[in-house]
Design a protein around this motif. Sequence first.
Motif, PDB file in Angstrom:
ATOM      1  N   UNK A 157      -0.111  -2.452   1.925  1.00  0.00           N
ATOM      2  CA  UNK A 157       0.160  -1.027   2.074  1.00  0.00           C
ATOM      3  C   UNK A 157       1.457  -0.802   2.865  1.00  0.00           C
ATOM      4  N   UNK A 158       1.642  -1.565   3.919  1.00  0.00           N
ATOM      5  CA  UNK A 158       2.866  -1.451   4.718  1.00  0.00           C
ATOM      6  C   UNK A 158       4.084  -1.859   3.899  1.00  0.00           C
ATOM      7  N   UNK A 159       3.967  -2.934   3.124  1.00  0.00           N
ATOM      8  CA  UNK A 159       5.087  -3.362   2.290  1.00  0.00           C
ATOM      9  C   UNK A 159       5.442  -2.292   1.258  1.00  0.00           C
ATOM     10  N   UNK A 160       4.440  -1.614   0.729  1.00  0.00           N
ATOM     11  CA  UNK A 160       4.696  -0.520  -0.216  1.00  0.00           C
ATOM     12  C   UNK A 160       5.459   0.600   0.496  1.00  0.00           C
ATOM     13  N   UNK A 161       5.010   0.940   1.696  1.00  0.00           N
ATOM     14  CA  UNK A 161       5.718   1.976   2.471  1.00  0.00           C
ATOM     15  C   UNK A 161       7.158   1.562   2.775  1.00  0.00           C
TER      16      UNK A 161
ATOM     17  N   UNK B 139      -9.225   3.186  -2.204  1.00  0.00           N
ATOM     18  CA  UNK B 139      -9.543   4.240  -3.155  1.00  0.00           C
ATOM     19  C   UNK B 139      -8.408   4.630  -4.082  1.00  0.00           C
ATOM     20  N   UNK B 140      -7.361   3.851  -4.129  1.00  0.00           N
ATOM     21  CA  UNK B 140      -6.204   4.127  -4.969  1.00  0.00           C
ATOM     22  C   UNK B 140      -5.590   2.808  -5.400  1.00  0.00           C
ATOM     23  N   UNK B 141      -4.850   2.829  -6.484  1.00  0.00           N
ATOM     24  CA  UNK B 141      -4.138   1.611  -6.884  1.00  0.00           C
ATOM     25  C   UNK B 141      -2.829   1.525  -6.101  1.00  0.00           C
ATOM     26  N   UNK B 142      -2.232   0.352  -6.012  1.00  0.00           N
ATOM     27  CA  UNK B 142      -0.936   0.241  -5.333  1.00  0.00           C
ATOM     28  C   UNK B 142       0.125   1.147  -5.961  1.00  0.00           C
ATOM     29  N   UNK B 143       0.138   1.244  -7.299  1.00  0.00           N
ATOM     30  CA  UNK B 143       1.127   2.088  -7.970  1.00  0.00           C
ATOM     31  C   UNK B 143       0.968   3.558  -7.621  1.00  0.00           C
ATOM     32  N   UNK B 144      -0.278   4.054  -7.652  1.00  0.00           N
ATOM     33  CA  UNK B 144      -0.527   5.449  -7.282  1.00  0.00           C
ATOM     34  C   UNK B 144      -0.166   5.698  -5.812  1.00  0.00           C
ATOM     35  N   UNK B 145      -0.507   4.731  -4.978  1.00  0.00           N
ATOM     36  CA  UNK B 145      -0.167   4.880  -3.553  1.00  0.00           C
ATOM     37  C   UNK B 145       1.350   4.950  -3.389  1.00  0.00           C
ATOM     38  N   UNK B 146       2.085   4.078  -4.067  1.00  0.00           N
ATOM     39  CA  UNK B 146       3.552   4.071  -3.963  1.00  0.00           C
ATOM     40  C   UNK B 146       4.122   5.405  -4.429  1.00  0.00           C
TER      41      UNK B 146
ATOM     42  N   UNK C  30       2.665   8.251  -4.392  1.00  0.00           N
ATOM     43  CA  UNK C  30       2.254   9.343  -3.495  1.00  0.00           C
ATOM     44  C   UNK C  30       3.102   9.435  -2.238  1.00  0.00           C
ATOM     45  N   UNK C  31       3.783   8.362  -1.871  1.00  0.00           N
ATOM     46  CA  UNK C  31       4.568   8.386  -0.637  1.00  0.00           C
ATOM     47  C   UNK C  31       6.063   8.533  -0.875  1.00  0.00           C
ATOM     48  N   UNK C  32       6.478   8.574  -2.108  1.00  0.00           N
ATOM     49  CA  UNK C  32       7.921   8.665  -2.413  1.00  0.00           C
ATOM     50  C   UNK C  32       8.360  10.070  -2.610  1.00  0.00           C
TER      51      UNK C  32
END
Length: 109
Positions: A65-69, A98-105, A107-109
């Motif tokens: 998660x941190x690497x995605x951020x 509760x989310x995929x890495x792609x959706x999480x990425x 959502x924060x961009x």
Amino acid sequence: MPSGSRTDAKRIRDYIEDRLFEQIRLSDLSKLVSMPPFTVVRVFRRTFGIPPHRYHTQRRVYAAQKLIRDRVPLSGISHLCGFADQAHLTRIFRRTLGSTPGLYARSIR
């Protein structure tokens, strides 16, 4: 709680943290603190609220998660965080957050 159990649980946690992106076997943890595997799980859960395997998995997901951020490309994160492949990371990430890495990425961009 047996004498030294909290200290042993902290030693196990530190061992996991030091080897966060490696595969860790319960037998390794058992040898580390000279306890049977069942006792390792029970002492760790009593101290931290979750078994050592779940702790290890959650910590790797939080690292991903941190690497995605930090905008690391999704294609390399599973390898960096010690998951078998992208599908493995996606499955565990979704189960944990509760989310995929792609959706999480996205959502924060």
